[in-house]
Scaffold this motif. Sequence first.
Motif, PDB file in Angstrom:
ATOM      1  N   GLN A  19       0.835  -1.207   0.000  1.00  8.81           N
ATOM      2  CA  GLN A  19       0.000   0.000   0.000  1.00  8.81           C
ATOM      3  C   GLN A  19       0.861   1.245   0.000  1.00  8.81           C
ATOM      4  O   GLN A  19       0.604   2.212  -0.726  1.00  8.81           O
ATOM      5  CB  GLN A  19      -0.926  -0.006   1.228  1.00  8.81           C
ATOM      6  CG  GLN A  19      -1.892   1.174   1.280  1.00  8.81           C
ATOM      7  CD  GLN A  19      -2.816   1.191   0.084  1.00  8.81           C
ATOM      8  OE1 GLN A  19      -3.444   0.193  -0.248  1.00  8.81           O
ATOM      9  NE2 GLN A  19      -2.899   2.321  -0.592  1.00  8.81           N
ATOM     10  N   ASN A  22       2.371   1.756  -3.478  1.00 11.20           N
ATOM     11  CA  ASN A  22       1.397   2.314  -4.424  1.00 11.20           C
ATOM     12  C   ASN A  22       1.188   3.803  -4.188  1.00 11.20           C
ATOM     13  O   ASN A  22       1.178   4.601  -5.128  1.00 11.20           O
ATOM     14  CB  ASN A  22       0.059   1.571  -4.304  1.00 11.20           C
ATOM     15  CG  ASN A  22      -0.042   0.393  -5.248  1.00 11.20           C
ATOM     16  OD1 ASN A  22       0.003   0.562  -6.459  1.00 11.20           O
ATOM     17  ND2 ASN A  22      -0.162  -0.805  -4.702  1.00 11.20           N
ATOM     18  N   GLU A  23       1.014   4.181  -2.919  1.00 13.98           N
ATOM     19  CA  GLU A  23       0.761   5.586  -2.596  1.00 13.98           C
ATOM     20  C   GLU A  23       1.949   6.460  -2.986  1.00 13.98           C
ATOM     21  O   GLU A  23       1.778   7.532  -3.588  1.00 13.98           O
ATOM     22  CB  GLU A  23       0.468   5.733  -1.100  1.00 13.98           C
ATOM     23  CG  GLU A  23      -0.870   5.141  -0.677  1.00 13.98           C
ATOM     24  CD  GLU A  23      -1.075   5.189   0.821  1.00 13.98           C
ATOM     25  OE1 GLU A  23      -0.156   5.688   1.529  1.00 13.98           O
ATOM     26  OE2 GLU A  23      -2.125   4.745   1.294  1.00 13.98           O
ATOM     27  N   LEU A  26       2.373   6.924  -6.749  1.00 10.67           N
ATOM     28  CA  LEU A  26       1.460   7.940  -7.272  1.00 10.67           C
ATOM     29  C   LEU A  26       1.984   9.342  -6.985  1.00 10.67           C
ATOM     30  O   LEU A  26       1.871  10.254  -7.810  1.00 10.67           O
ATOM     31  CB  LEU A  26       0.065   7.756  -6.661  1.00 10.67           C
ATOM     32  CG  LEU A  26      -0.716   6.518  -7.130  1.00 10.67           C
ATOM     33  CD1 LEU A  26      -1.957   6.316  -6.286  1.00 10.67           C
ATOM     34  CD2 LEU A  26      -1.093   6.647  -8.597  1.00 10.67           C
ATOM     35  N   GLU A  29       4.791  10.041  -9.331  1.00 12.48           N
ATOM     36  CA  GLU A  29       4.317  10.318 -10.689  1.00 12.48           C
ATOM     37  C   GLU A  29       3.985  11.805 -10.849  1.00 12.48           C
ATOM     38  O   GLU A  29       4.120  12.369 -11.931  1.00 12.48           O
ATOM     39  CB  GLU A  29       3.092   9.456 -10.999  1.00 12.48           C
ATOM     40  CG  GLU A  29       2.792   9.342 -12.481  1.00 12.48           C
ATOM     41  CD  GLU A  29       1.756   8.284 -12.781  1.00 12.48           C
ATOM     42  OE1 GLU A  29       1.811   7.685 -13.861  1.00 12.48           O
ATOM     43  OE2 GLU A  29       0.869   8.045 -11.922  1.00 12.48           O
ATOM     44  N   PHE A  90       4.366  -0.158 -11.822  1.00 13.54           N
ATOM     45  CA  PHE A  90       2.996  -0.421 -11.361  1.00 13.54           C
ATOM     46  C   PHE A  90       2.582  -1.860 -11.685  1.00 13.54           C
ATOM     47  O   PHE A  90       1.913  -2.518 -10.887  1.00 13.54           O
ATOM     48  CB  PHE A  90       2.016   0.564 -12.000  1.00 13.54           C
ATOM     49  CG  PHE A  90       1.902   1.874 -11.257  1.00 13.54           C
ATOM     50  CD1 PHE A  90       1.588   1.899  -9.907  1.00 13.54           C
ATOM     51  CD2 PHE A  90       2.100   3.080 -11.908  1.00 13.54           C
ATOM     52  CE1 PHE A  90       1.480   3.104  -9.214  1.00 13.54           C
ATOM     53  CE2 PHE A  90       2.003   4.284 -11.233  1.00 13.54           C
ATOM     54  CZ  PHE A  90       1.689   4.297  -9.881  1.00 13.54           C
ATOM     55  N   ASP A  94       1.366  -4.789  -9.063  1.00 11.95           N
ATOM     56  CA  ASP A  94       0.184  -5.636  -9.228  1.00 11.95           C
ATOM     57  C   ASP A  94       0.550  -7.116  -9.110  1.00 11.95           C
ATOM     58  O   ASP A  94      -0.175  -7.902  -8.488  1.00 11.95           O
ATOM     59  CB  ASP A  94      -0.459  -5.385 -10.600  1.00 11.95           C
ATOM     60  CG  ASP A  94      -1.109  -4.010 -10.684  1.00 11.95           C
ATOM     61  OD1 ASP A  94      -1.405  -3.434  -9.623  1.00 11.95           O
ATOM     62  OD2 ASP A  94      -1.308  -3.520 -11.813  1.00 11.95           O
ATOM     63  N   ARG A 388      -6.716   2.901  -1.277  1.00 12.18           N
ATOM     64  CA  ARG A 388      -6.484   2.052  -2.449  1.00 12.18           C
ATOM     65  C   ARG A 388      -7.137   2.610  -3.712  1.00 12.18           C
ATOM     66  O   ARG A 388      -6.935   2.080  -4.800  1.00 12.18           O
ATOM     67  CB  ARG A 388      -6.981   0.637  -2.175  1.00 12.18           C
ATOM     68  CG  ARG A 388      -8.477   0.459  -2.149  1.00 12.18           C
ATOM     69  CD  ARG A 388      -8.829  -0.930  -1.668  1.00 12.18           C
ATOM     70  NE  ARG A 388     -10.113  -1.380  -2.166  1.00 12.18           N
ATOM     71  CZ  ARG A 388     -10.984  -2.051  -1.427  1.00 12.18           C
ATOM     72  NH1 ARG A 388     -10.694  -2.335  -0.178  1.00 12.18           N
ATOM     73  NH2 ARG A 388     -12.134  -2.449  -1.932  1.00 12.18           N
ATOM     74  N   ARG A 391      -4.871   4.708  -6.902  1.00  9.70           N
ATOM     75  CA  ARG A 391      -4.248   3.844  -7.906  1.00  9.70           C
ATOM     76  C   ARG A 391      -5.299   3.304  -8.872  1.00  9.70           C
ATOM     77  O   ARG A 391      -5.085   3.259 -10.090  1.00  9.70           O
ATOM     78  CB  ARG A 391      -3.515   2.702  -7.188  1.00  9.70           C
ATOM     79  CG  ARG A 391      -3.035   1.595  -8.106  1.00  9.70           C
ATOM     80  CD  ARG A 391      -1.907   2.057  -9.018  1.00  9.70           C
ATOM     81  NE  ARG A 391      -1.714   1.131 -10.122  1.00  9.70           N
ATOM     82  CZ  ARG A 391      -1.130  -0.064 -10.015  1.00  9.70           C
ATOM     83  NH1 ARG A 391      -0.651  -0.471  -8.843  1.00  9.70           N
ATOM     84  NH2 ARG A 391      -1.000  -0.830 -11.065  1.00  9.70           N
ATOM     85  N   ARG A 394      -6.422   6.037 -11.235  1.00  6.73           N
ATOM     86  CA  ARG A 394      -5.348   6.309 -12.195  1.00  6.73           C
ATOM     87  C   ARG A 394      -5.371   5.294 -13.331  1.00  6.73           C
ATOM     88  O   ARG A 394      -5.282   5.636 -14.517  1.00  6.73           O
ATOM     89  CB  ARG A 394      -4.006   6.277 -11.467  1.00  6.73           C
ATOM     90  CG  ARG A 394      -2.804   6.516 -12.394  1.00  6.73           C
ATOM     91  CD  ARG A 394      -1.852   5.335 -12.318  1.00  6.73           C
ATOM     92  NE  ARG A 394      -0.657   5.569 -13.130  1.00  6.73           N
ATOM     93  CZ  ARG A 394      -0.117   4.651 -13.914  1.00  6.73           C
ATOM     94  NH1 ARG A 394      -0.660   3.452 -14.020  1.00  6.73           N
ATOM     95  NH2 ARG A 394       0.979   4.916 -14.605  1.00  6.73           N
ATOM     96  N   ASP A 395      -5.518   3.997 -12.993  1.00  7.56           N
ATOM     97  CA  ASP A 395      -5.495   2.952 -14.012  1.00  7.56           C
ATOM     98  C   ASP A 395      -6.716   3.018 -14.922  1.00  7.56           C
ATOM     99  O   ASP A 395      -6.610   2.860 -16.144  1.00  7.56           O
ATOM    100  CB  ASP A 395      -5.412   1.573 -13.342  1.00  7.56           C
ATOM    101  CG  ASP A 395      -4.064   1.339 -12.687  1.00  7.56           C
ATOM    102  OD1 ASP A 395      -3.136   2.116 -12.950  1.00  7.56           O
ATOM    103  OD2 ASP A 395      -3.942   0.387 -11.887  1.00  7.56           O
TER     104      ASP A 395
END
Length: 698
Positions: A19, A22-23, A26, A29, A90, A94, A388, A391, A394-395
């Motif tokens: 987690q 992922n955060e 982002l 990015e 990313f 996954d 969550r 992400r 974004r996808d």
Amino acid sequence: MDMNQYLSMFIDESNDHLQSLNENMLELEKAPEDIGIVQVIFRSAHTLKGMAATMGFEDLSSLTHQMENVLDLVRNEKLKMQEYIFDTLFKSLDALQLMVQDITQGGDGKADVQSIVSSLQAIVRGEVPGGGDEKPAAGNNAGAAAASGAIHSDIQLDEYQFSVLEQSISEGHKVLYIEVAIREDCQLKAARAYLVFDLLERYGEIVKSHPSVQEIEQEKFDRSFSLYYITQKEASELQSMIVNLSEIDFAQVVTLDHETLSELTTGVKEAAAGAATAPAAVSAAAPEVKASEQAASKPAASEAKAGGRTNGGGAPSRTIRVDIERLDVLMNLLSELLIDRSRLEQLAQEVKRADLTETVEHMSRVGSDLQNIVLKLRMVPIDTVFSRFPRMVRDVAKSLDKKIDLVIIGAETELDRTVIDEIGDPLVHLLRNAVDHGVESTAQRIAAGKPETGTVQLRAFHSGNHVFIEIEDDGGGIDRDKILSRAFKNGIVKESEAAAMSDEQVYMLLFAAGFSTADVISDISGRGVGLDVVRSKIESLSGVVSVTSTLGQGTKFSVQLPLTLSIISAMLIKIGSEKYAIPLSSIVETGLIQRKQIRKVHGYTMIPYRDAHIPLLSLANLFEVADFAEDAEEETEIVVVRKGDRLAALTVEDFIGQSEIVIKNLGKYLPAIQGVAGATILGDGQVALIIDPNAFIK
């Protein structure tokens, strides 16, 4: 070491790190040049790799190692983050998530990730998709690290070992990190390693080695090993002594201070890396819940951005993990205690002994305090669900070629863990619909004079004993005529009924089973697909969902949920021989009305209330209470209840009083009863039905 003993801890820690990754990815990015964020990401990846290796999940460890190679180049400014690098990382996250899920379900965490590994290795080699020729660095990753003077440690220290090294530095001892490589043509690696260990033990203390001493003795290592060492000798002198031993290829000896030790061990304190090797306390059951669920990743990220560093003497952790099933047992025991408390209070009133009354009153105060503490233990920040979604948005936006800005407000709002566990999937449906069907395409937004980047707001806030979650987009809004046209086609609504329907009633058709306004079926789905499931899930949590929309400006879905599903404050009422409970959170006020004030308006029974008229509903008639005739009364007791901004009045015979009640499910043997949310056991042993006022306000 019994790995099964630590599996639950490993799964929880891995999910926390994923987690965090992922955060922070982002965040990176948005600011690709921020090396501070890269450092935070690298530490999380490194810790995850070490934990996986310790637990024997080699595929997970290997993939994380390949990610490390890319991140190492970035943090040493030998590679600049680009879109294809973000996409590859990313995809790696996954894949790691799927591996951890497989482990959670009893699997071995293996997966075919060769294509992702190949992509990561290509990035390290400087190969750019599409034939680009940008080179991140000369040579491979190891060469880049050596050129930058960086060293990496694969040794996982527990908190005790880390504190020993920290204290040794503070007391003036030399703490060294030593790497030794034996020549490739050496026939007796274990014997040569023994000579090194024998030499070091003469002049100091070895705290920990990698591989372990036992593995080295059994020649279960390639040709190199590393260790942490405490001594009074100089690093250069020890390095010379080691290299002079027979068949030693090279030795690197580095003196550590507080800062470099902290960096090299990649956040032992905050990441609790030692938990994977020797955790102090583990619950074997899953799922588990932290007593405090706020992730440490955000403060860590902001600290890295500010250029701050944590020192070695961090404060001890003040949170523990508790199995959620234990909290459920505690809640059930508290429920029984509250029922017995009500019974004792009633008996004390009947006996009328001063000492008994005083004792029962004290027990009631203690019981109330205990109830508050138990309820707070179960309260979890809704951020555990919200975190969550960035992400996911974004996808989805990327797959639809849309630009979406997700704004999260009120993530610190707390909700009962039981509700938190169930609300995630409905919110996923609503968010995906907002991104796919709510926000227009970039070309449509520009043509409408809107910014090309759409905004989706996700808000949470408290109101009374409820939590409201709102998902609002600035898209094209809901077309009433389009919904009605599809409803006519599906036979959900007759054309003769449409004119009398309000906009809100039309919008609620979106929640009809199988209803959709999508012209093309896609893997994202159009608004309407799955929304019947959303409403069913929310209503099963005693919640309500509503929709408001303005064509051309946007749509808002609002979800109202109870703070807890276990214990609530309620008003006990009496109708004939029956007793009922109405949640206080739904009550606006109580009062008396004269029968002559009751009016019939367009077939509805109404009463005047604060310069307006509101519906009047008879609970005696609704629940067919045979032994109460309210028409014979000149005055009638009423309870004014609220659902959103709508009001209604319920007639009752008498008020018993306010009480804390325990909600009991009616069970599977009884059919669903409209207007009844459950039941509770009163102090005298009677069962009282709990009224759901939302069911009576349309």
